[in-house]
Design an enzyme around this catalytic site. Structure first.
Site, mmCIF file in Angstrom:
data_model
loop_
_atom_site.group_PDB
_atom_site.id
_atom_site.type_symbol
_atom_site.label_atom_id
_atom_site.label_comp_id
_atom_site.label_asym_id
_atom_site.label_seq_id
_atom_site.Cartn_x
_atom_site.Cartn_y
_atom_site.Cartn_z
ATOM 1 N N PHE A 58 5.114 3.870 6.507
ATOM 2 C CA PHE A 58 4.383 2.619 6.725
ATOM 3 C C PHE A 58 3.112 2.873 7.524
ATOM 4 O O PHE A 58 2.052 2.325 7.243
ATOM 5 C CB PHE A 58 5.301 1.644 7.472
ATOM 6 N N ASP A 98 17.390 2.093 2.120
ATOM 7 C CA ASP A 98 16.796 3.274 2.753
ATOM 8 C C ASP A 98 17.572 3.670 4.011
ATOM 9 O O ASP A 98 16.987 3.905 5.062
ATOM 10 C CB ASP A 98 15.322 3.027 3.082
#
Length: 340
Positions: free
Chosen positions: A44, A158
């Site tokens: 991210f 995840d």
């Protein structure tokens, strides 16, 4: 098309359910002291340490302009964490959605992630077997909540050791919900979706079929359990059998518990709780999703492992305390003058 342009196609003032926890970019700069202290970096972007209201510590995840995850995953995570609250899920303090500037602001987890502890990157401190089991139980309970406590049910997609964070008391919480998916109604058992996740933790059945179910999370959790047990890489080409699951299957046939377990534990564990944990992990990583247990079963079985290990430690402490008391009494009676 820029990231900002891509985002604007589906952004609106009503994108999120509430504006109460929305921060401006200048407030994000202020809370991080202009991004002074980086805590880590992921897909991210960079995560920074900060303070809200000058006192509450937070972790600020800033979306990098080159992030492949982008606005879609940012929005998914905000919307999930604004409606989902559990002691074993990292809580969202707020977010920033201002032009190109996207940030997620979480509660601060001072003991970092599980992966760093297993690798000995937190001051060389070795997690005991009891501590590892507590962390596994916490993570399992958090995942169980996503699967059964959320309406509609959620799949994390995840689960891995870097997404299990530890607070000041080493309580574990699941993090990073950008890839999470929900089932639109209770009658669905799977979602057909583009495969996403982290190599090594990815359910092979999901990879082959594109059918995402809660059992995909359970496969990933099984891999995490095997890492907790062995503290070995998932894939290691120099190993006689490179994949961790296949290597452990081979070691089980030899009954070789000592070489399966993390040598840093110096055999300081209850053998029966270890074998039980291995059994749980191997059932989670079954190639067939129908043969994997559900998360409630996994959580309950891990609690039994923890009880077994804790009772062993309790008995050991009781013996030490008794020996110490007998030793003290012995000294005490030796120094008391005998009655004449």
């Amino acid at each position: 098309m820029t990231l900002a342009d891509a985002g604007k196609t589906n952004r609106s003032e009503s994108s999120f359910q509430t504006k109460k926890i929305r921060f401006t970019y200048s407030e994000v700069q202020e809370m991080t002291n202009n991004f002074e202290r980086a805590l880590g970096e992921g897909g991210f972007g960079v995560v920074y340490h900060g303070f809200v209201n000058g006192t509450q510590q937070v972790a600020v995840k800033l979306l990098s302009q080159s992030s492949s995850q982008g606005y879609k995953h940012f929005k998914a995570e905000v919307e999930l964490l604004m409606r989902v609250h559990h002691i074993n899920l990292v809580s969202l303090v707020g977010y920033c959605d201002e032009g190109n500037h996207l940030a997620l602001i979480y509660e601060y987890m001072p003991n970092g992630d599980l992966k760093h502890h297993l690798l000995g990157k937190r001051g060389g401190f070795v997690l005991s077997w009891e501590s590892r089991l507590k962390i596994a139980v916490d993570a399992a309970i958090g995942l169980e909540y996503l699967h059964t406590g959320c309406k509609p049910p959620m799949v994390h997609r995840d689960i891995k050791t870097t997404n299990i964070l530890l607070d000041e008391h080493f309580q574990a919480k699941l993090a990073d919900f950008g890839l999470s998916r929900s089932f639109s109604d209770g009658s669905e058992s799977y979602v057909s979706t583009v495969v996403a996740g982290t190599p090594g933790y990815l359910d092979p059945e999901y990879y082959q079929t594109n059918w995402l179910t809660e059992k995909s999370d359970i496969y990933s959790f099984g891999i995490v359990l095997l890492e907790i047990i062995t503290n070995r890489p998932i894939i290691q080409q120099s190993r006689e059998i490179s994949h961790l699951v296949e290597w452990i299957s081979f070691m089980i046939t030899k009954g070789d518990l000592r070489n399966i377990m993390d040598p840093n534990l110096h055999q300081n564990y209850d053998n029966s709780s270890v074998w039980k944990a291995i059994e749980i992990a191997m059932s989670c990583v079954s190639p067939s999703s129908t043969r994997r247990p559900n998360m409630s079963r996994v959580a309950n079985d891990l609690k039994e492992c923890l009880i077994s290990e804790s009772s062993r430690i309790g008995e050991g402490r009781e013996r030490e305390s008794k020996s110490s008391m007998e030793f003290s009494v012995g000294i005490f009676t030796d120094v008391i003058p005998k009655a004449r």
